[in-house]
Structures are given as C-alpha cells and as structure tokens.
Design a protein around this motif. Structure first.
Motif, PDB file in Angstrom:
ATOM      1  N   THR A  60      44.160  -1.620 -24.224  1.00 41.99           N
ATOM      2  CA  THR A  60      45.370  -0.801 -24.099  1.00 41.99           C
ATOM      3  C   THR A  60      46.456  -1.303 -25.056  1.00 41.99           C
ATOM      4  N   LEU A  76      42.789   7.398 -25.386  1.00 42.08           N
ATOM      5  CA  LEU A  76      44.194   7.088 -25.092  1.00 42.08           C
ATOM      6  C   LEU A  76      45.138   8.091 -25.743  1.00 42.08           C
ATOM      7  N   PRO A 216      45.932   3.014 -18.407  1.00 44.13           N
ATOM      8  CA  PRO A 216      46.463   4.257 -18.975  1.00 44.13           C
ATOM      9  C   PRO A 216      46.960   5.176 -17.855  1.00 44.13           C
TER      10      PRO A 216
END
Ligand SMILES: Cc1cc2nc3c(=O)[nH]c(=O)nc-3n(C[C@H](O)[C@H](O)[C@H](O)COP(=O)(O)OP(=O)(O)OC[C@H]3O[C@@H](n4cnc5c(N)ncnc54)[C@H](O)[C@@H]3O)c2cc1C
Length: 496
Positions: A60, A76, A216
């Motif tokens: 991330t 993402l 996320p």
C-alpha cells in the motif's frame, strides 16, 4: 493468438489474466463461485458489509515494488488507503501494550512499561528497524534472473538473511521468554500459534512501521472487483459458476478441461490459479504428484495450515475510540478440544459504507488447525449440529465482547459465522486454509516454480507457491506464470 484458460478467479487468477491480456494472449477465467476474488472477498448481511480478508496489505506504500505491481493490475486504482495507528493492541491482566505504527513510540512505550526489559526491547526495536529496508523481491521469478540479478538480489537481502538465521529457527514462544514483563511476554508468545518462527513478527512489523501494510478503503471485495474490471477492460473473458472438474491429458499435455456442467475448454496453456491440493489430488487425480507438496501435505506438524472461524458482529454504535485491532482475555470457552483464552477483534469504523449510519461492524477470527478441521468436517455431516455449533460460537463471542465492553450490552448482534468448511465450500480451499504453509521452526521454506512435472502446458499459480503466502504472493505468482509463457513463446514481457 495463443490461448490460455485460467482455473480460478482469485487474486492469482486475476493477475495471470491481466498480464496475459497485456502480453497478447487470449484468456478466459473459469471460476467456481458466482463471483471473483476467491479468499479476497467480503459479503453483505442484514444491511452490513463483512470484509472477509485484508487486515494488512503489503504494497500500500507508494514507491515500493509491491505498490507498483498492485498498480499494474489496477488493484489500488482511484482508492485511498487507511493507515491504522496500531497493528495490534494487546490487553493482559490490566495492562495494555501496542504494536504501534511509529516504531519510536513503540520502543519508548515498551521501555516505560518494562524498564527491566531494556535489553530485549532494544534488540526487538533494532531488528524491526533493520528489516525496514527489506522489500519482497517482486520483479521476476528468481529462476528467470541472470547471474548478475541474482547476486544483486542476494546482496539486497543480506540483512533479512541474517535475521532469518538468527530468528528463523526460534519459536515465538521461546523468543518471548527473553522478556520479563508478563504483558510483553504474553503478547509475543501469543502473536502466532505454537511452533511459528519468531522471524514472522519482525517481517510483519518492519513492513507496518515503515508505512506499508495498510488497508485500501472499500475493502477486499472492492479490490478484487477493481482487478476484475481491469481484466475485462483488457478484453479478458470471465465465466463464473463454472467449476473445473477434470483435466484430460494426452501426450504429456492438457488436451482440454471439463467443467461441472459438462462443457469442454481447449487452449494452448492452462493455469491452475486454484488450491494446490485441488490441482494435484483432484484435477490431476494424484497422477502427477510433486515431492515438495507431498512432503508438506503429509506433515501437518512442521507444515501447519491455518484456517479460521470468522465471526461478524453488528454494533448499534460507533467505535472511534477503540484500536482497529484488539486482542483481549476472555472467560475461557471451548471450541472442540481447545480452550479459548483470548479473542482478537477488528472493527471497520473507518469504512462509512460498511454499516448503517451510527452503527459498526466487528469481526473476530479464531485460528483453526488440523484437529479443528477434522471436528468441523465431522460435524458438517449433520447440518443441524453444524449450524447449532456456529450459533453457539457466535453467542460466546458476542458474550465475551459485551463483557469486555459493558456499554455495548444489548446493542450487539451476530451477523455471520464462517468455518473452515465455508472456505472449503466456496473456494475449494484445502482444509479451509487461508494461506499457504506458514514459516515454522522445523519447516523448510518452499519456493516452487509452479511448473507441473510431466505436464508441459499446465502451470500452478497462487498463494501456495512461496512463503508467506497471502495476497502479495498471489499477485506475484499470477504475473510470474505469464512471464514464463512469454519466455516459452520467445516474446518480450510487458508490465503495461
Ligand atoms: C480471513 C482472512 C484474512 C486474510 N487476511 C489477509 C491479509 O490481511 N493480507 C494478506 O495478504 N492476505 C490475507 N489473507 C490471505 C489471502 O486472502 C489469500 O492468500 C489470497 O486471497 C489467495 O489468493 P489465490 O488467488 O492464491 O487463491 P484463492 O483466493 O483461493 O483463489 C482461488 C480461486 O479458485 C477458485 N477455484 C478453486 N477450484 C476451482 C475449480 N476447480 N474450478 C474453478 N475455480 C476454482 C476458487 O473459488 C477461488 O476463487 C486472508 C485470508 C482470509 C480468509
């Protein structure tokens, strides 16, 4: 154009499909379930969304190699990331201790709590800090690297190698004895089940404290759906509710595969992005067994597989002041032959769409191992008894949560209880496993190429191929298989 059929639309299958399309193959994903994502999923109950997977996602953090890979598969895209302040908070006999995102804070709070553990705390801190520079090797499979690339990789992994040498063969329980304060000792001893190597906690925390391993927004299901959208936008075909039940093999090649509804699919290449045991023992009927897998499947002590009971609760209220992930003591209750002394809960207060306004979802995962699976398997022969046991466990968890948080009393209800049989039923997951073989002190780490000995045009992708499994390994190995196929076809591989 060469054709690929992919068995399974989990993260590995989606990754293989996306890179297949990017690299000029024609591909189809055949998925058993009516929806894609595999174990990276979530589901709705009574107006709430239950996230069934991501507690931490390596990659991330922008600028890391894993982040680049997640971006290449659209996972993402257009999504913000939630960064919890703590990885886990732990309570024991009136004390609380936190695995903080801020490593300096972790160190100073542990030293304040346990000055007698100065040496052990400093060593813990230094080990995590040293590992922060480590990034999972992502670019290509080691077996495809040039000698120069291999040397570069080995030298970049020097620190990680030294830490593996030092802690890879010490169990967390043994390591925990270096600490005198009972809460630190108990936190570390219970971080993972018996036999798991102490190195696990260092790798997890190094990733988290360097600003990676976050979550996320939108959760697991939404992430899988973004990958599905990416796959379709590249021209890929998805056929859901289509379970592959047979591979016809002729002259050491898969000639075609057959789905439950009797349809046959033919291709140049076949990728099994499904459970490894399902491939070797069911689809290949045990005729092409692989010694690396055989050794592991037949030794559940050194190569344990973890499954879960996954309980979801709804709370009529908000949980802003509660750590995102909390482990606390409970009045012991039994599940099969095991006494449960702790529960770990996660809440999703940061997700405004997961619950009606002013309400929240709490989940609780209780690890299940070899004998637990046997007990669930047996229980599931009698549906009424199986359902009753699920209800009982749901009530035990609800009662424990209400006892720990008296202000919640009467405001909590059970939304769902999933068991190892649930993972098996939905994903064909062997013994309900939600990861591959986890690092233990006796087990040897496996790095499998995914090539199936004796079948030229069939490859395995997914979480089973490399430690520690999980979503990163799924996305990497799906991509790696297409790299292999490009090499076989003598064409350059493109990431874009
Ligand atoms: C509760 C929970 C929490 C987790 N938390 C994390 C986390 O925080 N971070 C992390 O990195 N990982 C986490 N994981 C692990 C992660 O979900 C898995 O490692 C990953 O999703 C595995 O992906 P995969 O594609 O390899 O396999 P799978 O997800 O198992 O996908 C295989 C797919 O193949 C399909 N299939 C199987 N057999 C057939 C067949 N015969 N025909 C057609 N289709 C078939 C299945 O239905 C499935 O969709 C968690 C898992 C669980 C259950």
């Amino acid at each position: 154009m060469k054709k690929i059929v992919i068995i399974g639309g989990g993260i590995a299958g989606l990754s293989a499909g996306i890179f297949a399309q990017k690299n000029g193959f024609e591909s189809i994903i055949l998925e058993k379930h009516h929806t894609l994502g595999g174990e990276c999923t979530g589901w709705n109950r009574q107006g709430y969304h239950i996230d069934g997977c991501i507690h931490w996602l390596v990659g991330t953090k922008e600028g890391t190699p894993m982040h680049t890979l997640w971006t290449q598969v659209g996972a993402l895209e257009g999504t913000e990331v939630f960064h919890p302040e703590t990885f886990l908070s732990f309570e024991y006999e009136g004390n609380a201790v936190h695995l903080c995102r801020d490593l300096e804070r972790l160190r100073s709070s542990w030293l304040r709590l346990a000055p007698q553990d100065k040496e052990a705390v400093e060593d813990f801190y230094q080990t995590v800090k040293a590992l922060q520079a480590f990034n999972m090797p992502v670019d290509k499979p080691i077996s495809m690297m040039t000698l120069f690339e291999k040397i570069k990789l080995i030298s970049s992994m020097k620190e990680a190698g030294a830490i593996m040498d030092k802690y890879g063969k010490i169990s967390l329980k043994t390591y925990a004895r270096r600490f005198k304060h009972p809460v630190l000792r108990e936190l570390l001893a219970n971080f993972l089940p018996e036999g798991y190597s102490a190195s696990s906690i260092f790798f997890a925390l190094a990733s988290f404290t360097k600003g990676d391993a976050s979550i996320p927004y939108g959760g697991s299901k939404a992430m899988a759906m973004r990958m599905e959208d990416k796959y379709r936008s590249l021209g890929g075909t998805v056929i859901a509710s289509s379970e592959v039940v047979k591979l016809n093999i002729k002259d050491k090649q898969v000639d075609c595969l057959v789905t439950k509804d009797g349809k046959k699919y033919q291709a140049d290449y076949y990728i099994a992005a499904c459970d490894a045991h399902r491939l070797y023992e069911h689809l290949l009927e045990g005729r092409y067994s692989d010694s690396a897998f055989k050794k592991r499947f037949s030794n559940s002590i050194d190569y344990p597989l973890a499954s879960n009971i996954y309980i979801a609760l709804a709370y009529e209220g908000e949980l802003d002041n509660l750590p995102r992930s909390l482990r606390f003591q409970v009045t012991p209750f039994k599940i099969h032959h095991e006494e449960i002394h702790y529960l770990t809960i996660n809440h999703y207060q940061y997700e405004k769409t997961f619950a009606p306004e002013g309400h929240s979802v709490i989940t609780c995962a209780i690890n299940q191992f070899y004998s637990d699976y046997e007990a669930w398997d047996q229980l599931s022969q009698d549906m009424q008894a199986y359902q009753q046991e699920k209800v009982r466990i749901g009530s035990e968890v609800l009662r424990a949560v209400e006892m720990r948080f008296p202000y919640m009393k009467g405001k909590v209800k059970v939304l769902d209880v999933a068991t190892p049989k649930t993972y098996e039923r939905y994903c064909n997951a062997y013994r309900g496993a939600f990861m591959g073989f986890l690092p233990t002190i006796k087990g040897k780490m496996m790095a499998h190429s995914g090539h199936i000995k004796g079948v030229k045009n069939l490859f395995l992708s997914g979480q089973w191929l490399q430690p520690p499994g999980g979503l990163p390994v799924a996305v990497i190995t799906g991509r790696d298989t297409i790299m292999w196929l490009c090499k076989k076809e003598k064409k350059p591989f493109t990431y874009y």
